[in-house]
Design an enzyme around this catalytic site. Structure first.
Site, PDB file in Angstrom:
ATOM      1  N   LYS A 119      25.908  52.008  72.910  1.00  0.00           N
ATOM      2  CA  LYS A 119      26.645  51.175  73.874  1.00  0.00           C
ATOM      3  C   LYS A 119      27.925  50.693  73.209  1.00  0.00           C
ATOM      4  O   LYS A 119      27.896  49.774  72.395  1.00  0.00           O
ATOM      5  CB  LYS A 119      25.813  49.974  74.335  1.00  0.00           C
ATOM      6  CG  LYS A 119      26.456  49.316  75.557  1.00  0.00           C
ATOM      7  CD  LYS A 119      26.302  47.818  75.612  1.00  0.00           C
ATOM      8  CE  LYS A 119      27.376  47.039  74.922  1.00  0.00           C
ATOM      9  NZ  LYS A 119      28.757  47.161  75.416  1.00  0.00           N
ATOM     10  N   GLU A 152      26.329  43.510  61.468  1.00  0.00           N
ATOM     11  CA  GLU A 152      27.598  43.326  60.748  1.00  0.00           C
ATOM     12  C   GLU A 152      28.468  42.447  61.618  1.00  0.00           C
ATOM     13  O   GLU A 152      28.747  42.795  62.774  1.00  0.00           O
ATOM     14  CB  GLU A 152      28.289  44.668  60.490  1.00  0.00           C
ATOM     15  CG  GLU A 152      27.662  45.493  59.383  1.00  0.00           C
ATOM     16  CD  GLU A 152      27.641  44.804  58.032  1.00  0.00           C
ATOM     17  OE1 GLU A 152      28.424  43.863  57.825  1.00  0.00           O
ATOM     18  OE2 GLU A 152      26.818  45.202  57.196  1.00  0.00           O
ATOM     19  N   CYS A 156      37.459  42.953  60.674  1.00  0.00           N
ATOM     20  CA  CYS A 156      36.493  41.993  60.126  1.00  0.00           C
ATOM     21  C   CYS A 156      36.792  41.717  58.658  1.00  0.00           C
ATOM     22  O   CYS A 156      36.435  40.677  58.134  1.00  0.00           O
ATOM     23  CB  CYS A 156      35.083  42.530  60.293  1.00  0.00           C
ATOM     24  SG  CYS A 156      34.924  44.219  59.729  1.00  0.00           S
ATOM     25  N   GLU A 159      36.425  32.223  62.554  1.00  0.00           N
ATOM     26  CA  GLU A 159      37.133  33.504  62.623  1.00  0.00           C
ATOM     27  C   GLU A 159      38.067  33.507  63.832  1.00  0.00           C
ATOM     28  O   GLU A 159      37.628  33.265  64.955  1.00  0.00           O
ATOM     29  CB  GLU A 159      36.121  34.645  62.750  1.00  0.00           C
ATOM     30  CG  GLU A 159      36.783  36.012  62.695  1.00  0.00           C
ATOM     31  CD  GLU A 159      35.798  37.148  62.914  1.00  0.00           C
ATOM     32  OE1 GLU A 159      34.973  37.070  63.836  1.00  0.00           O
ATOM     33  OE2 GLU A 159      35.874  38.117  62.130  1.00  0.00           O
TER      34      GLU A 159
END
Ligand code: NAD
Length: 480
Positions: A174, A249, A283, A382
């Site tokens: 997905k 992750e 990231c 973040e």
């Protein structure tokens, strides 16, 4: 003009979606790449059942055939890297050279795991009991659900799919709803590779509609997820309840330490690259620049000068350093964090505003905030955009403490000419990946990738370490 429709791949067939969403170019909002299928729960169920049906033959099948198929996929991806790199730049907003680089990585990953099909080994060890031998082998996990984010539209689907298939698993992928184009192109290549129907399935759609039922489907044996910490956390809890193996992750707030003895030009270049290239949407991007007193004024001047020369614009245009932000929601988040930082007392010394370019897109001038402290939200949360903050420190010890002062632990960098400090930082950084005189972003495809603390959960991805997640260990005792 009608746009092309792109369907889901279920059991080797292209299946029309329950509905379709347009895939829009963030560099030019008038450019629709195509209409991509949205799967519904029934289609997801068919995909999982197809994978379950395909599993017995695939998991015990000929490993040369598996290796040949993965190699063929890698060869085609590499041969089409310019075309697919252009598609990637068009749907995600990385510059075209960055897009081609990512596609090259995806192709190389398939080539690497083609080899891994033939390199899986076990152990035979003597038993503590006479006349018995012990065999330790690895077997595939079963049907794996792969859930991927929008910022690496082909590399992440590749680095999850290739090891899953290499070690004999079946897959339901997905991809992120925002960027289904590259995942669809990869699925189309896989569909012609000789891999049997049902081994690899693509279901496109929203996380809440397709991702959630994928995680909770009883036919799914394990979930490999890359994305935000909030969604990852929820998936971990759901998997724990159902005792499913899970690998996550997630985000980063990666520090880049600049010491007094750093090579100034190198320090500026690697800071600009890892903070702002790929529009800061990695990231592993360094969003916290931790700079010692002695080099601080020179570093700041040089950063501002380098940033003033950055070319921001259409990801497909030649000579562009930084493309647009990928979506309206992400642009709004980036701009709001610039304001949040200023409200907390940070000083905006460069960029930070929306830009108008020749086409209507989500352009933003990379932002640099100074006078920031570790407690500020701008240094704890973040942002995931071209926004970097500077933390001024007295010396190495304080720099190391600040680098580790974060809930995340993905990547960390140090710029120094001192072997002593580089060695100490390498050992004492609380990150999964450490860079010495290199940007925090930019990694090899054949070695483990992942972090610590709030950035990662479960075993590492990529390289041969990927077998830890995609296989399960069996111990067999053989008597006489
Ligand atoms: P996201 O968490 O919003 O979405 C990631 C994926 O999860 C998408 O496919 C989404 O549709 C799906 N999803 C959303 N809700 C779900 C649910 N309830 N159940 C199941 N699936 C669901 O993340 P994003 O905005 O696409 O990506 C950006 C994030 O990804 C950033 O935090 C970034 O740091 C992270 N990221 C991490 C790595 C890494 O390897 N550590 C690499 C790239 C990106």
């Amino acid at each position: 003009m009608t746009t092309q429709k792109f369907d889901n791949l279920i059991n080797g067939q292209w299946i029309a979606g329950a509905s379709y969403t347009p895939n829009i170019n963030p560099s030019n909002l008038a450019d629709v790449i195509g209409d991509y299928a949205q799967a519904d729960a029934a289609q997801l169920d068919s995909a999982v059942k197809a994978a379950q049906t395909a599993f017995p033959a695939w998991s015990t099948g000929n490993i040369q055939a598996r290796a040949d198929a993965l190699d063929k996929i890698g060869t085609e991806v590499l041969a089409r890297r310019e075309e697919l790199g252009t598609l990637l730049a068009r749907e995600e907003g990385k510059t075209r050279p960055e897009g081609i680089g990512e596609v090259t990585r995806a192709g190389n990953i398939f080539k690497f795991f083609a080899g891994e099909c033939l390199r899986l080994t076990g152990e035979i060890v003597p038993s503590v009991r006479s006349g018995i031998s012990v065999e330790i082998t690895r077997e595939p996990m079963g049907v794996i659900g792969l859930i991927t984010p929008w910022n690496f539209p082909i590399a992440i689907p590749a680095w999850k799919t290739a090891p899953a298939l290499a070690y004999g698993n079946c897959v339901v992928l997905k991809p992120a709803d925002l960027v289904p184009g590259c995942a669809w192109a990869l699925a189309e290549i896989i569909s012609r590779s000789g891999i049997p129907a049902g081994v690899f399935n693509l279901v496109m759609g929203r996380g809440s509609v397709i991702g959630d039922p994928l995680v909770n489907h009883p036919g799914i044996d394990a979930i490999s997820f890359t994305g935000s910490q909030g969604v990852g956390n929820r998936i971990a809890q759901q998997c724990a309840l159902k005792l499913k193996k899970v690998q996550l992750e997630m985000g980063g707030k990666n520090p880049q330490v600049i010491l007094d003895d750093a090579d100034l030009a190198q320090a500026v270049e690697l800071s600009v690259q890892s903070a702002f290239f790929s529009t800061g949407q990695r990231c592993t991007a360094s969003s916290r620049l931790i700079v010692t007193d002695g080099i601080y004024p020179r570093f700041l001047d040089a950063m501002k000068q380098r940033m003033a020369g950055l070319k921001i614009g259409d990801a497909l245009a030649a000579g562009i350093d930084i493309g647009p932000v990928s979506s309206k929601a992400q642009l709004e988040q980036d701009l709001s964090y610039v304001q949040i930082g200023q409200a907390e007392g940070a000083v905006l010394v460069a960029g930070g505003q929306r830009l108008q370019c020749s086409t209507d897109g989500f352009y933003m001038a990379p932002a640099l905030l100074t006078d920031t402290t570790a407690a500020m939200r701008i240094n704890r949360e973040e942002v995931f955009g071209p926004v970097a903050s500077v933390i001024r420190v007295k010396g190495y010890e304080e720099a190391l403490a600040e680098a580790n002062n974060t809930p995340f632990g993905l990547s960390a960098g140090i710029a120094t000419t001192s072997l002593k400090y580089a060695t100490h930082f390498k050992r004492h950084s609380q990150a999964g990946m450490v860079m010495v005189n290199l940007p925090t972003a930019g990694v090899d495809y054949h070695v483990p990738f992942g972090g610590r603390k709030g950035s990662s959960y479960g075993s590492r991805e990529q390289g041969r370490y990927a077998q830890e997640f995609f296989t399960t260990v069996k111990t067999a005792y053989i008597g006489s």
